[in-house]
Design a protein around this motif. Structure first.
Motif, PDB file in Angstrom:
ATOM      1  N   VAL A 326       0.818  -1.211   0.000  1.00  0.00           N
ATOM      2  CA  VAL A 326       0.000   0.000   0.000  1.00  0.00           C
ATOM      3  C   VAL A 326       0.855   1.266   0.000  1.00  0.00           C
ATOM      4  CG1 VAL A 326      -1.690   1.334   1.331  1.00  0.00           C
ATOM      5  CG2 VAL A 326      -1.944  -1.143   1.100  1.00  0.00           C
ATOM      6  N   ALA A 327       1.909   1.297   0.840  1.00  0.00           N
ATOM      7  CA  ALA A 327       2.652   2.553   1.018  1.00  0.00           C
ATOM      8  C   ALA A 327       4.157   2.376   1.054  1.00  0.00           C
ATOM      9  CB  ALA A 327       2.182   3.246   2.306  1.00  0.00           C
ATOM     10  N   GLY A 328       4.670   1.259   0.576  1.00  0.00           N
ATOM     11  CA  GLY A 328       6.121   1.093   0.500  1.00  0.00           C
ATOM     12  C   GLY A 328       6.779   1.027   1.867  1.00  0.00           C
ATOM     13  N   LEU A 329       7.928   1.691   1.993  1.00  0.00           N
ATOM     14  CA  LEU A 329       8.689   1.656   3.239  1.00  0.00           C
ATOM     15  C   LEU A 329       7.920   2.268   4.393  1.00  0.00           C
ATOM     16  CD1 LEU A 329      11.362   1.004   4.644  1.00  0.00           C
ATOM     17  CD2 LEU A 329      12.213   3.244   3.916  1.00  0.00           C
ATOM     18  N   VAL A 330       7.191   3.343   4.108  1.00  0.00           N
ATOM     19  CA  VAL A 330       6.382   3.974   5.162  1.00  0.00           C
ATOM     20  C   VAL A 330       5.317   3.005   5.664  1.00  0.00           C
ATOM     21  CG1 VAL A 330       4.795   5.874   5.661  1.00  0.00           C
ATOM     22  CG2 VAL A 330       6.820   6.276   4.258  1.00  0.00           C
ATOM     23  N   GLY A 331       4.699   2.276   4.749  1.00  0.00           N
ATOM     24  CA  GLY A 331       3.699   1.298   5.151  1.00  0.00           C
ATOM     25  C   GLY A 331       4.282   0.181   5.988  1.00  0.00           C
ATOM     26  N   ALA A 332       5.503  -0.262   5.656  1.00  0.00           N
ATOM     27  CA  ALA A 332       6.158  -1.295   6.456  1.00  0.00           C
ATOM     28  C   ALA A 332       6.433  -0.810   7.866  1.00  0.00           C
ATOM     29  CB  ALA A 332       7.464  -1.727   5.780  1.00  0.00           C
ATOM     30  N   LEU A 333       6.807   0.468   8.003  1.00  0.00           N
ATOM     31  CA  LEU A 333       7.122   1.016   9.313  1.00  0.00           C
ATOM     32  C   LEU A 333       5.890   1.136  10.200  1.00  0.00           C
ATOM     33  CD1 LEU A 333       9.181   2.349  11.230  1.00  0.00           C
ATOM     34  CD2 LEU A 333       8.686   4.523  10.100  1.00  0.00           C
ATOM     35  N   PHE A 334       4.761   1.541   9.596  1.00  0.00           N
ATOM     36  CA  PHE A 334       3.561   1.817  10.392  1.00  0.00           C
ATOM     37  C   PHE A 334       2.556   0.665  10.401  1.00  0.00           C
ATOM     38  CE2 PHE A 334       5.003   6.151   9.389  1.00  0.00           C
ATOM     39  CZ  PHE A 334       5.032   6.672  10.680  1.00  0.00           C
ATOM     40  N   ALA A 335       2.868  -0.453   9.738  1.00  0.00           N
ATOM     41  CA  ALA A 335       1.890  -1.539   9.638  1.00  0.00           C
ATOM     42  C   ALA A 335       1.519  -2.095  11.009  1.00  0.00           C
ATOM     43  CB  ALA A 335       2.450  -2.650   8.740  1.00  0.00           C
ATOM     44  N   VAL A 336       2.523  -2.468  11.791  1.00  0.00           N
ATOM     45  CA  VAL A 336       2.244  -3.050  13.104  1.00  0.00           C
ATOM     46  C   VAL A 336       1.607  -2.037  14.049  1.00  0.00           C
ATOM     47  CG1 VAL A 336       3.263  -4.198  15.110  1.00  0.00           C
ATOM     48  CG2 VAL A 336       4.054  -4.774  12.810  1.00  0.00           C
ATOM     49  N   PRO A 337       2.093  -0.785  14.136  1.00  0.00           N
ATOM     50  CA  PRO A 337       1.378   0.190  14.981  1.00  0.00           C
ATOM     51  C   PRO A 337      -0.089   0.374  14.604  1.00  0.00           C
ATOM     52  CG  PRO A 337       3.560   1.021  14.475  1.00  0.00           C
ATOM     53  CD  PRO A 337       3.379  -0.228  13.664  1.00  0.00           C
ATOM     54  N   VAL A 338      -0.396   0.377  13.308  1.00  0.00           N
ATOM     55  CA  VAL A 338      -1.800   0.518  12.897  1.00  0.00           C
ATOM     56  C   VAL A 338      -2.624  -0.680  13.381  1.00  0.00           C
ATOM     57  CG1 VAL A 338      -3.335   0.504  10.894  1.00  0.00           C
ATOM     58  CG2 VAL A 338      -1.357   2.018  10.927  1.00  0.00           C
ATOM     59  N   VAL A 339      -2.057  -1.885  13.263  1.00  0.00           N
ATOM     60  CA  VAL A 339      -2.762  -3.069  13.753  1.00  0.00           C
ATOM     61  C   VAL A 339      -2.971  -2.977  15.266  1.00  0.00           C
ATOM     62  CG1 VAL A 339      -2.594  -5.569  14.050  1.00  0.00           C
ATOM     63  CG2 VAL A 339      -1.959  -4.537  11.876  1.00  0.00           C
ATOM     64  N   LEU A 340      -1.962  -2.508  15.990  1.00  0.00           N
ATOM     65  CA  LEU A 340      -2.087  -2.373  17.445  1.00  0.00           C
ATOM     66  C   LEU A 340      -3.171  -1.377  17.826  1.00  0.00           C
ATOM     67  CD1 LEU A 340       1.663  -2.382  18.556  1.00  0.00           C
ATOM     68  CD2 LEU A 340      -0.013  -4.210  18.817  1.00  0.00           C
ATOM     69  N   VAL A 341      -3.219  -0.239  17.139  1.00  0.00           N
ATOM     70  CA  VAL A 341      -4.249   0.760  17.428  1.00  0.00           C
ATOM     71  C   VAL A 341      -5.635   0.197  17.112  1.00  0.00           C
ATOM     72  CG1 VAL A 341      -5.157   3.007  16.734  1.00  0.00           C
ATOM     73  CG2 VAL A 341      -2.698   2.719  17.104  1.00  0.00           C
ATOM     74  N   ALA A 342      -5.768  -0.493  15.974  1.00  0.00           N
ATOM     75  CA  ALA A 342      -7.059  -1.081  15.612  1.00  0.00           C
ATOM     76  C   ALA A 342      -7.500  -2.107  16.656  1.00  0.00           C
ATOM     77  CB  ALA A 342      -6.974  -1.719  14.229  1.00  0.00           C
ATOM     78  N   ARG A 343      -6.551  -2.917  17.135  1.00  0.00           N
ATOM     79  CA  ARG A 343      -6.918  -3.917  18.140  1.00  0.00           C
ATOM     80  C   ARG A 343      -7.324  -3.257  19.447  1.00  0.00           C
ATOM     81  NH1 ARG A 343      -2.437  -7.898  20.346  1.00  0.00           N
ATOM     82  NH2 ARG A 343      -1.922  -5.979  21.457  1.00  0.00           N
ATOM     83  N   ALA A 344      -6.625  -2.181  19.836  1.00  0.00           N
ATOM     84  CA  ALA A 344      -6.980  -1.479  21.069  1.00  0.00           C
ATOM     85  C   ALA A 344      -8.394  -0.911  20.983  1.00  0.00           C
ATOM     86  CB  ALA A 344      -5.972  -0.364  21.350  1.00  0.00           C
ATOM     87  N   VAL A 345      -8.754  -0.378  19.826  1.00  0.00           N
ATOM     88  CA  VAL A 345     -10.107   0.153  19.641  1.00  0.00           C
ATOM     89  C   VAL A 345     -11.141  -0.964  19.716  1.00  0.00           C
ATOM     90  CG1 VAL A 345     -11.640   1.303  18.005  1.00  0.00           C
ATOM     91  CG2 VAL A 345      -9.295   2.117  18.292  1.00  0.00           C
TER      92      VAL A 345
END
Length: 351
Positions: A326-345
């Protein structure tokens, strides 16, 4: 029409209607997702620095809280933590650039010697090529490189533009980071006022849970990155590979992408070892890289990161893969944090 046939017609109509509504909902969702992605792409010069600032806030927040407990004013504590962090990062970059500049000349000489050895092997080795053939091949390669002059100039212009955007994003990230650290609580409470009153407590719990998960993730990832970089750097120094400091820094930064980042960054060290020391040294560095990867995957990640993140490695790797697409290197960096935030919600809504 008999009652049984009328019932079958009614049931069939209901099934068709249900599938029609399902298809329409899927289509609407796909369109909304596409529009959201387009908006995120347009706003990425602002959103990416803010996302970086949020991750750094999760990492540095405990230090600011510790200084605050020592009766240091919050704004002063945030400024001190920010300055110390920038000094540490600047020192690492300075050492890396200095070592890179110092070792580039020697590496270039070694590369030319390696090319000369390859040319000699092509002529006098088992292939027994004629010197005219080898010289023609070299000239063709030089012609290909020379023919890319305009593209290189255009790339330099694009690089200058990208550098300007990077500097603007860096200033925005640092500006946001300071205020997140110094006034994050009040900013969060102000944001909660935009949420309907009946959902405010749920949104507050989800946000604080997401920050807690990000804090644990960044701290554990930092610890893993330090261990990976120390192991790779020590091994490269013992093997006599040049440019140890920049290669170690690259592994350190790559380790912030769990499971795969440090290994991909370590492959650069394998290439440098191949040029500088030959195939044997390259194989030893490759074995070192694989060993560090096994240490990270089997010991460090489960022990340090697994207890905090609580995500299966398959989920992490799939998330990183989706982020890269989806977003290259930036997407790789933020992939796990996004999953963590989604799970927390989702967990906050399940309570």
């Amino acid at each position: 029409m008999p009652d049984d046939q009328r019932g079958k017609v009614t049931t069939g109509t209901a099934v068709v209607r249900r599938w029609t509504w399902t298809g329409a909902c899927v289509l609407v969702f796909a369109v909304l997702a596409h529009l959201l992605l387009r908006v995120l792409v347009v706003l990425s010069p602002v959103l990416i620095p803010l996302a970086v600032a949020v991750l750094l806030t999760a990492l540095l927040w405990p230090l600011v809280a510790w200084l605050t407990r020592l009766r240091v004013p919050r704004a002063l504590a945030a400024g001190l933590v920010l300055l110390v962090s920038l000094a540490a990062l600047g020192a690492m970059l300075a050492f890396s650039v200095d070592a890179l500049v110092g070792g580039a000349g020697d590496l270039g000489t070694t590369l030319r010697d390696a090319v000369a050895r390859v040319r000699d092997w092509l002529v006098h080795g088992p292939l027994s090529l004629r010197e005219t053939q080898v010289d023609a091949l070299v000239e063709d390669l030089v012609g290909v490189v020379t023919g890319q002059t305009e593209r290189i100039v255009g790339g330099a212009t694009a690089t200058a533009t990208a550098l300007g955007g990077f500097l603007a994003g860096l200033v925005l990230a640092l500006f946001a980071l300071f205020f997140f650290l110094a006034d994050g609580e009040r900013i969060w409470l102000g944001a909660l006022r935009l949420v309907p009153a009946r959902l405010r407590d749920e949104a507050d719990a989800a946000g604080r849970g997401a920050l807690h998960a990000l804090t644990g993730f960044t701290r554990a990832t930092l610890a893993v990155a330090v261990v990976d970089a120390a192991a790779i750097g020590t091994g490269l120094a013992l093997l006599g590979v040049p440019m140890v400091v920049p290669l170690t820094s690259l592994v350190f930064l790559g380790a912030f992408v769990p499971y795969v980042g440090a290994f991909v960054a370590g492959s650069v060290a394998v290439l440098v070892a191949l040029v500088s020391g030959g195939p044997v040294t390259a194989l030893l560095v490759l074995a070192l890289n694989i060993g560090v990867q096994e240490l990270e995957g089997d010991v460090l990640q489960p022990f340090l990161l697994g207890r905090v993140v609580r995500l299966h490695p398959l989920v992490v790797v799939v998330a990183i893969g989706v982020g890269v697409v989806v977003a290259g290197l930036v997407g790789a960096l933020f992939a796990v944090p996004v999953v963590l935030v989604a799970r927390a919600v989702l967990e906050s809504r399940a309570r």
